[in-house]
Design an enzyme around this catalytic site. Structure first.
Site, PDB file in Angstrom:
ATOM      1  N   ASP A   1       0.789  -1.131   0.051  1.00  0.00           N
ATOM      2  CA  ASP A   1       0.052   0.021  -0.068  1.00  0.00           C
ATOM      3  C   ASP A   1       1.014   1.427   0.075  1.00  0.00           C
ATOM      4  O   ASP A   1       2.239   1.141   0.304  1.00  0.00           O
ATOM      5  CB  ASP A   1      -0.959  -0.004   1.147  1.00  0.00           C
ATOM      6  CG  ASP A   1      -0.204   0.111   2.542  1.00  0.00           C
ATOM      7  OD1 ASP A   1       0.999   0.314   2.518  1.00  0.00           O
ATOM      8  OD2 ASP A   1      -0.789  -0.026   3.345  1.00  0.00           O
ATOM      9  N   SER A   2       0.312   2.441  -0.275  1.00  0.00           N
ATOM     10  CA  SER A   2       1.012   3.597  -0.512  1.00  0.00           C
ATOM     11  C   SER A   2       1.572   4.307   0.680  1.00  0.00           C
ATOM     12  O   SER A   2       2.576   5.089   0.724  1.00  0.00           O
ATOM     13  CB  SER A   2       0.244   4.587  -1.170  1.00  0.00           C
ATOM     14  OG  SER A   2      -0.862   5.226  -0.315  1.00  0.00           O
ATOM     15  N   GLY A   3       0.869   3.778   2.016  1.00  0.00           N
ATOM     16  CA  GLY A   3       1.357   4.308   3.338  1.00  0.00           C
ATOM     17  C   GLY A   3       0.304   5.389   3.646  1.00  0.00           C
ATOM     18  O   GLY A   3       0.482   6.126   4.631  1.00  0.00           O
ATOM     19  N   GLY A   4      -0.554   5.943   2.627  1.00  0.00           N
ATOM     20  CA  GLY A   4      -1.424   7.145   2.637  1.00  0.00           C
ATOM     21  C   GLY A   4      -2.369   6.606   3.758  1.00  0.00           C
ATOM     22  O   GLY A   4      -2.660   7.789   4.561  1.00  0.00           O
ATOM     23  N   PHE A   5      -2.779   5.397   4.195  1.00  0.00           N
ATOM     24  CA  PHE A   5      -3.659   5.157   5.441  1.00  0.00           C
ATOM     25  C   PHE A   5      -2.936   5.354   6.858  1.00  0.00           C
ATOM     26  O   PHE A   5      -3.488   5.884   7.809  1.00  0.00           O
ATOM     27  CB  PHE A   5      -4.288   3.824   5.524  1.00  0.00           C
ATOM     28  CG  PHE A   5      -5.400   3.460   6.412  1.00  0.00           C
ATOM     29  CD1 PHE A   5      -6.406   4.083   6.362  1.00  0.00           C
ATOM     30  CD2 PHE A   5      -4.804   2.851   7.561  1.00  0.00           C
ATOM     31  CE1 PHE A   5      -7.460   3.827   7.367  1.00  0.00           C
ATOM     32  CE2 PHE A   5      -5.645   2.631   8.781  1.00  0.00           C
ATOM     33  CZ  PHE A   5      -6.980   3.038   8.595  1.00  0.00           C
TER      34      PHE A   5
ATOM     35  N   ASP B   1      -2.526   8.442  -1.561  1.00  0.00           N
ATOM     36  CA  ASP B   1      -3.916   9.277  -1.798  1.00  0.00           C
ATOM     37  C   ASP B   1      -4.141  10.018  -0.338  1.00  0.00           C
ATOM     38  O   ASP B   1      -3.289   9.618   0.511  1.00  0.00           O
ATOM     39  CB  ASP B   1      -4.776   7.946  -1.920  1.00  0.00           C
ATOM     40  CG  ASP B   1      -5.028   7.159  -0.878  1.00  0.00           C
ATOM     41  OD1 ASP B   1      -3.659   6.535  -0.432  1.00  0.00           O
ATOM     42  OD2 ASP B   1      -6.035   6.573  -0.229  1.00  0.00           O
TER      43      ASP B   1
ATOM     44  N   GLN C   1     -11.640   7.787  -3.913  1.00  0.00           N
ATOM     45  CA  GLN C   1     -11.882   8.262  -2.708  1.00  0.00           C
ATOM     46  C   GLN C   1     -13.247   8.843  -2.904  1.00  0.00           C
ATOM     47  O   GLN C   1     -14.009   8.452  -3.659  1.00  0.00           O
ATOM     48  CB  GLN C   1     -10.823   9.164  -2.093  1.00  0.00           C
ATOM     49  CG  GLN C   1      -9.636   8.540  -1.681  1.00  0.00           C
ATOM     50  CD  GLN C   1      -9.553   7.433  -0.414  1.00  0.00           C
ATOM     51  OE1 GLN C   1     -10.899   7.728   0.243  1.00  0.00           O
ATOM     52  NE2 GLN C   1      -8.385   6.980  -0.169  1.00  0.00           N
TER      53      GLN C   1
ATOM     54  N   GLY D   1     -10.721   4.237   1.849  1.00  0.00           N
ATOM     55  CA  GLY D   1     -11.504   5.006   2.686  1.00  0.00           C
ATOM     56  C   GLY D   1     -12.914   4.581   3.180  1.00  0.00           C
ATOM     57  O   GLY D   1     -13.698   5.227   3.777  1.00  0.00           O
TER      58      GLY D   1
ATOM     59  N   ASP E   1      -8.092  -7.263   2.009  1.00  0.00           N
ATOM     60  CA  ASP E   1      -6.864  -7.289   2.763  1.00  0.00           C
ATOM     61  C   ASP E   1      -7.376  -6.735   4.420  1.00  0.00           C
ATOM     62  O   ASP E   1      -8.292  -5.850   4.276  1.00  0.00           O
ATOM     63  CB  ASP E   1      -5.503  -6.707   2.547  1.00  0.00           C
ATOM     64  CG  ASP E   1      -5.714  -5.290   2.933  1.00  0.00           C
ATOM     65  OD1 ASP E   1      -5.056  -4.796   3.809  1.00  0.00           O
ATOM     66  OD2 ASP E   1      -6.439  -4.306   2.188  1.00  0.00           O
TER      67      ASP E   1
ATOM     68  N   CYS F   1     -12.275 -27.317  10.232  1.00  0.00           N
ATOM     69  CA  CYS F   1     -11.223 -26.549   9.792  1.00  0.00           C
ATOM     70  C   CYS F   1     -10.094 -27.533   9.340  1.00  0.00           C
ATOM     71  O   CYS F   1      -9.969 -28.401  10.467  1.00  0.00           O
ATOM     72  CB  CYS F   1     -10.778 -25.293  10.515  1.00  0.00           C
ATOM     73  SG  CYS F   1      -9.251 -24.631  10.120  1.00  0.00           S
TER      74      CYS F   1
ATOM     75  N   CYS G   1      -6.664 -26.914   9.240  1.00  0.00           N
ATOM     76  CA  CYS G   1      -5.372 -25.981   9.528  1.00  0.00           C
ATOM     77  C   CYS G   1      -4.589 -26.773  10.868  1.00  0.00           C
ATOM     78  O   CYS G   1      -5.166 -27.695  11.535  1.00  0.00           O
ATOM     79  CB  CYS G   1      -5.772 -24.640  10.165  1.00  0.00           C
ATOM     80  SG  CYS G   1      -6.173 -24.329  11.706  1.00  0.00           S
TER      81      CYS G   1
ATOM     82  N   CYS H   1      -6.239 -26.617  14.112  1.00  0.00           N
ATOM     83  CA  CYS H   1      -7.570 -27.510  14.450  1.00  0.00           C
ATOM     84  C   CYS H   1      -7.161 -28.818  14.360  1.00  0.00           C
ATOM     85  O   CYS H   1      -8.097 -29.660  15.142  1.00  0.00           O
ATOM     86  CB  CYS H   1      -8.725 -26.970  13.816  1.00  0.00           C
ATOM     87  SG  CYS H   1      -9.274 -25.385  13.685  1.00  0.00           S
TER      88      CYS H   1
ATOM     89  N   HIS I   1      -4.930 -20.363  12.063  1.00  0.00           N
ATOM     90  CA  HIS I   1      -6.509 -20.627  12.108  1.00  0.00           C
ATOM     91  C   HIS I   1      -7.198 -19.486  11.462  1.00  0.00           C
ATOM     92  O   HIS I   1      -7.954 -19.732  10.391  1.00  0.00           O
ATOM     93  CB  HIS I   1      -7.153 -21.113  13.524  1.00  0.00           C
ATOM     94  CG  HIS I   1      -8.674 -21.082  13.139  1.00  0.00           C
ATOM     95  ND1 HIS I   1      -9.018 -22.268  12.487  1.00  0.00           N
ATOM     96  CD2 HIS I   1      -9.402 -20.196  13.531  1.00  0.00           C
ATOM     97  CE1 HIS I   1     -10.514 -21.897  12.791  1.00  0.00           C
ATOM     98  NE2 HIS I   1     -10.501 -20.897  13.205  1.00  0.00           N
TER      99      HIS I   1
END
Length: 382
Positions: free
Chosen positions: A94-98, A148, A190, A217, A267, A305, A307, A310, A336
């Protein structure tokens, strides 16, 4: 040869949701897909081998954090993120904007870029769209995000419009700077929670959409119904020839609702964050294993599950690990929770192939929500 391409392989007749194949330099991603978050070039407590064993197709890392530590130049000298962290499948940064957005008390935004103080040591730093692209190119992920400006839920119309326009101006600068063909640059839509701004942002973004686009956003504190309304407004206008990425969303209900509204990629830090707090997703709702009700529960966390957690461990043992602060508890619950979401994506794709995604959504959420309520009530009684 084209480094990136996307094709739809099946559209659900019941819901309109789709399965697709997104080709990248490090492999083909079958969508819809959930991407575990490896903020600092690691998904907390898990190895790349763990992630492959639970069928993670692609992971996400964070530009802001890697810029601070260890620095993009070190990652570049190591041969890029793939070699640095020993992961040979696709990576998205990601851009780091968040992260800049979340540093409200430490930053100053201008049309040129963002000046902020490091949350680590107070060092004054400055990121422009061009600097963002420079960092992401050095990190070497397959998919990179444009810089952004994200605004909080409740921001008024004029401020939201100003941030949207600034995001579009920064996108143009990112687009003109970015030249690396081995990286797909995704623009970010946005507009806060104003449908007209969202639609304007999308339309003005379309000339920059080459390999995919992101919706930013959302999931920033608003009621889920409001998020769904924004996705409903955007859905008919999303370009069909590229994947659509909904940023920062990863709860089972939001994933299902998102897929039905045209989202292909998700994500979120949620599965590993709640794991570290002793909480797990299961088919029968959320389970908070630290609670006393599980002290003598020698059954698997989720019998359905497959995994490592489990297959081999009980709720009683997991409770013991969590309540004694043992790292293994967070690790097993993280394995899990991510496996639960990758398996959910597999089940969603199977339901799409069978043209019954709406039925699957109702069946899954009815059981999941009832189970969550039942588990909470049992713990209260105990």
């Amino acid at each position: 040869m084209e480094k990136f391409s996307y094709k739809t392989t099946h559209i659900c007749k019941q819901s309109g949701a789709r399965i697709g194949e997104f080709k990248t330099p490090h492999g083909v991603i079958e969508t819809p897909v959930f991407m575990p978050v490896g903020t600092q070039a690691t998904v907390k407590s898990l190895t790349p081998e763990d992630l492959k064993n639970i069928n993670s197709q692609i992971i996400l890392s964070n530009t802001y954090h890697l810029h601070l530590r260890p620095g993009e130049e070190i990652v570049k000298k190591a041969g890029g993120l793939h070699k640095f962290m020993n992961w040979d499948r696709p990576i998205l940064t990601d851009s780091g904007g968040f992260q800049v957005f979340s540093l409200a008390d430490l930053r100053k935004i201008t049309d040129d870029g963002v000046e902020f103080k490091s949350h680590l040591n107070g060092e004054r730093l400055y990121i422009t769209p061009e600097k963002c692209m420079e960092i992401e190119e050095s990190l070497g992920a397959d998919i990179i995000m444009a810089f952004d400006e994200c605004t909080t839920y409740g921001t008024d119309y004029e401020k939201s419009k100003k941030a949207m326009n600034r995001t579009l101006e920064w996108l143009d600068r990112c687009y003109n700077y970015h030249k690396v063909e081995e990286q797909a640059l995704f623009p970010i839509v946005q507009g806060n929670f104003y449908k007209d701004l969202r639609l304007e942002s999308l339309e003005r973004t379309k000339p920059y959409i080459k390999h995919g686009l992101a919706i930013g956003g959302l999931s920033v504190g608003e009621p889920k119904e409001i998020m769904y309304e924004m996705l409903d407004a955007l859905h008919p206008h999303l370009p069909k020839e590229v994947p659509h990425y909904l940023m920062g969303v990863g709860s089972p209900d939001c994933i299902l609702e998102g897929v039905i509204r045209g989202v292909d990629m998700f994500d979120c830090v949620l599965p590993t964050r709640i794991a570290r707090n002793g909480t797990a997703f299961t088919h029968d709702g959320k389970v908070v294993v630290r609670n006393a009700i599980y002290k003598e529960d020698f059954t698997p966390l989720d019998p359905e599950c497959d995994c490592e957690c489990c297959r081999n461990y009980t709720k009683a043992y997991l409770r013991h690990l969590v309540n004694t602060g043992e790292i293994l508890g967070a690790r097993l619950l993280s394995i899990h929770n991510i496996r639960f979401l990758t398996k959910l994506m597999d089940d969603i794709k199977q339901a799409i192939r069978e043209d019954r995604l709406l039925d699957f959504k109702d069946e899954f959420l009815n059981r999941y929500n009832k189970g969550t309520e039942r588990n909470a009530n049992l713990c209260k009684k105990k």
